[in-house]
Scaffold this motif. Structure first.
Motif, PDB file in Angstrom:
ATOM      1  N   PRO A  11      -2.296  15.059  -9.403  1.00 23.48           N
ATOM      2  CA  PRO A  11      -2.096  14.437 -10.706  1.00 23.48           C
ATOM      3  C   PRO A  11      -2.291  12.922 -10.629  1.00 23.48           C
ATOM      4  O   PRO A  11      -1.908  12.278  -9.646  1.00 23.48           O
ATOM      5  N   THR A  12      -2.887  12.370 -11.666  1.00 19.30           N
ATOM      6  CA  THR A  12      -3.074  10.927 -11.707  1.00 19.30           C
ATOM      7  C   THR A  12      -1.730  10.239 -11.917  1.00 19.30           C
ATOM      8  O   THR A  12      -0.743  10.857 -12.337  1.00 19.30           O
ATOM      9  N   THR A  13      -1.708   8.943 -11.620  1.00 20.42           N
ATOM     10  CA  THR A  13      -0.480   8.171 -11.818  1.00 20.42           C
ATOM     11  C   THR A  13      -0.025   8.242 -13.269  1.00 20.42           C
ATOM     12  O   THR A  13       1.168   8.386 -13.558  1.00 20.42           O
ATOM     13  N   GLN A  14      -0.990   8.175 -14.199  1.00 22.35           N
ATOM     14  CA  GLN A  14      -0.653   8.211 -15.613  1.00 22.35           C
ATOM     15  C   GLN A  14      -0.076   9.569 -16.006  1.00 22.35           C
ATOM     16  O   GLN A  14       0.909   9.645 -16.744  1.00 22.35           O
ATOM     17  N   THR A  15      -0.681  10.650 -15.481  1.00 22.45           N
ATOM     18  CA  THR A  15      -0.164  11.982 -15.791  1.00 22.45           C
ATOM     19  C   THR A  15       1.231  12.168 -15.220  1.00 22.45           C
ATOM     20  O   THR A  15       2.112  12.736 -15.875  1.00 22.45           O
ATOM     21  N   ARG A  16       1.456  11.689 -13.999  1.00 21.86           N
ATOM     22  CA  ARG A  16       2.797  11.806 -13.406  1.00 21.86           C
ATOM     23  C   ARG A  16       3.831  11.070 -14.240  1.00 21.86           C
ATOM     24  O   ARG A  16       4.922  11.581 -14.508  1.00 21.86           O
ATOM     25  N   LEU A  70       6.946   0.775 -21.381  1.00 15.32           N
ATOM     26  CA  LEU A  70       7.846   1.795 -20.880  1.00 15.32           C
ATOM     27  C   LEU A  70       8.305   1.406 -19.480  1.00 15.32           C
ATOM     28  O   LEU A  70       7.483   1.206 -18.575  1.00 15.32           O
ATOM     29  N   LEU A  71       9.619   1.290 -19.306  1.00 17.43           N
ATOM     30  CA  LEU A  71      10.194   0.902 -18.022  1.00 17.43           C
ATOM     31  C   LEU A  71      10.999   2.060 -17.450  1.00 17.43           C
ATOM     32  O   LEU A  71      11.723   2.751 -18.167  1.00 17.43           O
ATOM     33  N   ARG A  72      10.880   2.266 -16.133  1.00 16.63           N
ATOM     34  CA  ARG A  72      11.710   3.209 -15.408  1.00 16.63           C
ATOM     35  C   ARG A  72      12.616   2.416 -14.483  1.00 16.63           C
ATOM     36  O   ARG A  72      12.141   1.755 -13.552  1.00 16.63           O
ATOM     37  N   ASP A  73      13.902   2.458 -14.750  1.00 18.35           N
ATOM     38  CA  ASP A  73      14.869   1.683 -13.966  1.00 18.35           C
ATOM     39  C   ASP A  73      14.447   0.221 -13.867  1.00 18.35           C
ATOM     40  O   ASP A  73      14.566  -0.413 -12.803  1.00 18.35           O
ATOM     41  N   GLY A  74      13.917  -0.302 -14.966  1.00 18.42           N
ATOM     42  CA  GLY A  74      13.540  -1.706 -15.030  1.00 18.42           C
ATOM     43  C   GLY A  74      12.130  -2.016 -14.591  1.00 18.42           C
ATOM     44  O   GLY A  74      11.656  -3.142 -14.774  1.00 18.42           O
ATOM     45  N   ASP A  75      11.412  -1.035 -14.026  1.00 19.71           N
ATOM     46  CA  ASP A  75      10.044  -1.270 -13.547  1.00 19.71           C
ATOM     47  C   ASP A  75       9.030  -0.727 -14.564  1.00 19.71           C
ATOM     48  O   ASP A  75       9.164   0.393 -15.051  1.00 19.71           O
ATOM     49  N   ASP A  76       8.012  -1.506 -14.840  1.00 24.23           N
ATOM     50  CA  ASP A  76       6.959  -1.114 -15.763  1.00 24.23           C
ATOM     51  C   ASP A  76       6.138   0.014 -15.147  1.00 24.23           C
ATOM     52  O   ASP A  76       5.643  -0.108 -14.022  1.00 24.23           O
ATOM     53  N   VAL A  77       5.995   1.122 -15.895  1.00 25.66           N
ATOM     54  CA  VAL A  77       5.242   2.264 -15.363  1.00 25.66           C
ATOM     55  C   VAL A  77       3.795   2.258 -15.839  1.00 25.66           C
ATOM     56  O   VAL A  77       3.023   3.175 -15.537  1.00 25.66           O
TER      57      VAL A  77
END
Length: 360
Positions: A11-16, A70-77
């Motif tokens: 899976p691509t990073t975007q799909t994940r 969109l941030l995951r635990d403060g990190d930009d995804v």
């Protein structure tokens, strides 16, 4: 079922990332949201990298939206997020005082959706689909039991004029009649098409006993159809959809084949839910056979929904969702089938699935 070997791509990073947020949801509710209802979702609607997305709302989610990212635990995804504005048609009501919002809802960015009959013969405790809350929203007063064709036509005209709605999805609880509610759907479609000629409409129902009703739906202007099985594994069907499991899978295949003959290839779809316990390889193989027959397998994660019998069931592993989605998307691309090419419906909208991100 056809034996199809589809190598699992990475899976691509975007799909994940899209699969993770599809499962975990976001912490803050956007202006447009959908609670309960006939499908496996309780979500907020946003544009995610320009595509419509329906995201679960969960205060414990690691995802949040900050300054349009969109941030995951403060990190930009790496995904941009834009809220979908509350539609103006929500502020209107019919002449007899029924709010438009109780008759139809905005889904994704430009889809008007309504459950035309908000009851189901399969909603008894022993028959109910475990992920369904179709009558919960009715008991809560969020909707009406039956939407009349004139009401739906009135709302559709306003939604197109005021909010740029571009397609309609009409579903129904299953009725005790042999057509399973399809003929009432036909009346609703006809009314909408008279009010807004050319507006694409998808209908959704169980396989009717008399497949001739599919031609009736097409003749009144239905653009596409969803005949939703949720799983092609009979053990999973008996466990999760005990009422619908009484309808043999052979009936679904006959209905899909007849619908493809009537509406055309890639204008027929069905939901396949990830997270019900079906083997991923079997799910992909089943999706591949559907594609070979011209049916779009709309792969969607199961989402625990308050008010259902599976409210405490865990959501699927995002890694499994990403892998299954990538594999099905590869089959769809090889067949030249995209959800966006459907005239109307869940696959055309794509908000509840990761398939559009994966190129399906």
């Amino acid at each position: 079922m056809t034996d199809v070997a589809v190598p699992p791509p990475a899976p691509t990073t975007q799909t994940r990332a899209r699969a993770e947020v599809a499962v975990a949801g976001v912490r803050v509710a956007p202006p447009v949201r959908r609670q309960a209802g006939a499908g496996p979702s309780d979500d907020g609607h946003v544009r995610l990298d320009g595509r419509g997305a329906a995201l679960p709302l969960d205060p414990s989610s690691p995802f949040e939206v900050v300054d349009g990212r969109l941030l995951r635990d403060g990190d930009d995804v790496g995904l941009e997020v834009e809220a979908v504005d509350r539609p103006r048609f929500y502020d209107l009501a019919t002449a007899d005082g029924v709010p438009y919002e109780q008759l139809a809802r905005l889904h994704g960015t430009d889809v008007l959706a309504s459950t035309v009959i908000q009851t189901c013969i399969r909603y008894g405790e022993d028959d109910r689909c475990r992920f369904c809350a179709i009558e919960s929203s009715l008991r809560a007063g969020a909707t009406t039991r039956v939407k009349t064709p004139p009401q739906l036509a009135e709302v559709a005209e306003a939604a197109v004029r005021l909010d740029g709605v571009r397609q309609v999805v009409l579903t129904t609880g299953t009725t005790a009649t042999p057509d399973r509610g399809a003929r009432y759907l036909a009346r609703c479609v006809a009314a909408i098409r008279r009010a807004v000629p050319g507006l694409p409409v998808q209908v959704q129902c169980e396989p009717p006993d008399d497949l001739a009703v599919l031609s009736e739906l097409s003749m009144v202007g239905a653009t596409s159809i969803g005949i939703h099985v949720e799983s092609l594994d009979d053990e999973v069907r008996r466990r999760w959809m005990p009422g619908k499991a009484h309808v043999p899978l052979d009936d679904y295949w006959r209905a899909w084949d007849a619908a493809v003959r009537t509406f055309g290839r890639n204008q027929v779809s069905t939901y396949l839910l990830v997270g019900l316990g079906e083997d991923p390889d079997e799910l992909v193989a089943g999706a591949s056979e559907l594609v070979a027959r011209g049916v779009y397998p709309f792969v969607v994660p199961f989402r625990p929904l308050v008010g259902t019998l599976a409210a405490d069931h865990p959501a699927p592993d995002p890694a499994v969702l990403a892998e299954v989605t990538e594999r099905v998307a590869a089959v769809l691309r090889a067949a030249g089938m995209r959800g966006a090419d459907q005239g109307a419906g869940c696959a055309a909208c794509g908000a509840c699935s990761v398939l559009s991100t994966a190129g399906g």
